[in-house]
Design a protein around this motif. Structure first.
Motif, PDB file in Angstrom:
ATOM      1  N   ARG A   1      46.860   2.009  -8.816  1.00 50.65           N
ATOM      2  CA  ARG A   1      47.241   2.352 -10.256  1.00 50.65           C
ATOM      3  C   ARG A   1      47.821   3.739 -10.642  1.00 50.65           C
ATOM      4  NH1 ARG A   1      44.256  -1.291 -13.577  1.00 50.65           N
ATOM      5  NH2 ARG A   1      42.726  -2.613 -12.487  1.00 50.65           N
ATOM      6  N   ASP A   2      48.587   3.714 -11.450  1.00 48.23           N
ATOM      7  CA  ASP A   2      49.194   5.260 -11.812  1.00 48.23           C
ATOM      8  C   ASP A   2      48.278   5.972 -12.742  1.00 48.23           C
ATOM      9  OD1 ASP A   2      49.449   4.160 -14.534  1.00 48.23           O
ATOM     10  OD2 ASP A   2      51.556   3.940 -14.374  1.00 48.23           O
TER      11      ASP A   2
ATOM     12  N   GLU B   1      47.927   6.475 -15.596  1.00 48.94           N
ATOM     13  CA  GLU B   1      47.742   5.856 -16.935  1.00 48.94           C
ATOM     14  C   GLU B   1      46.833   4.323 -16.763  1.00 48.94           C
ATOM     15  OE1 GLU B   1      51.373   5.503 -18.865  1.00 48.94           O
ATOM     16  OE2 GLU B   1      51.606   7.666 -19.128  1.00 48.94           O
TER      17      GLU B   1
ATOM     18  N   ARG C   1      47.817   1.622 -14.946  1.00 47.80           N
ATOM     19  CA  ARG C   1      48.759   0.673 -14.996  1.00 47.80           C
ATOM     20  C   ARG C   1      48.682   0.234 -13.302  1.00 47.80           C
ATOM     21  NH1 ARG C   1      52.702   2.847 -19.132  1.00 47.80           N
ATOM     22  NH2 ARG C   1      53.096   4.018 -17.066  1.00 47.80           N
ATOM     23  N   ILE C   2      48.627  -1.217 -12.949  1.00 48.48           N
ATOM     24  CA  ILE C   2      48.643  -1.452 -11.741  1.00 48.48           C
ATOM     25  C   ILE C   2      50.343  -1.296 -11.347  1.00 48.48           C
ATOM     26  CG2 ILE C   2      48.594  -3.404 -10.254  1.00 48.48           C
ATOM     27  CD1 ILE C   2      46.288  -4.416 -11.825  1.00 48.48           C
ATOM     28  N   THR C   3      50.353  -0.463 -10.112  1.00 49.30           N
ATOM     29  CA  THR C   3      51.519  -0.448  -9.868  1.00 49.30           C
ATOM     30  C   THR C   3      52.011  -1.020  -8.237  1.00 49.30           C
ATOM     31  OG1 THR C   3      50.923   1.570  -8.566  1.00 49.30           O
ATOM     32  CG2 THR C   3      51.762   1.913 -10.729  1.00 49.30           C
TER      33      THR C   3
END
Length: 80
Positions: free
Chosen positions: A13-14, A16, A18-20
């Motif tokens: 995750r980043d 924030e 969110r899955i990266t």
């Protein structure tokens, strides 16, 4: 021909949330699955043999606790 695999995955995750991306681990468990199947078959075959004996048979674990008693009149199993 197929092989058994166990898969485990975790997302990256980043900042924030969110899955990266993903990290994934695949483990070949085919030998274990085949050994489990062979053991299950052997246990079934042994059960058929023991159940066909017209007499008394018992089994105990390493500390001497009775696990199975079978007689021509029926079967008694001791469960925890």
């Amino acid at each position: 021909m197929y092989r058994w695999f166990q898969s485990r995955a975790l997302p990256t995750r980043d900042t924030e949330g969110r899955i990266t991306g993903w990290y994934m681990l695949l483990t070949d468990i085919d030998d274990r699955k085949r050994a489990e199947d062979a053991l299950r078959l052997n246990e079934h075959d042994l059960r058929l043999i023991v159940d066909s004996i017209p007499g008394f048979v018992s089994t105990a674990n390493a500390v001497g606790e009775v696990e199975l008693v079978t007689a021509s009149l029926g079967i008694f199993r001791q469960d925890d």
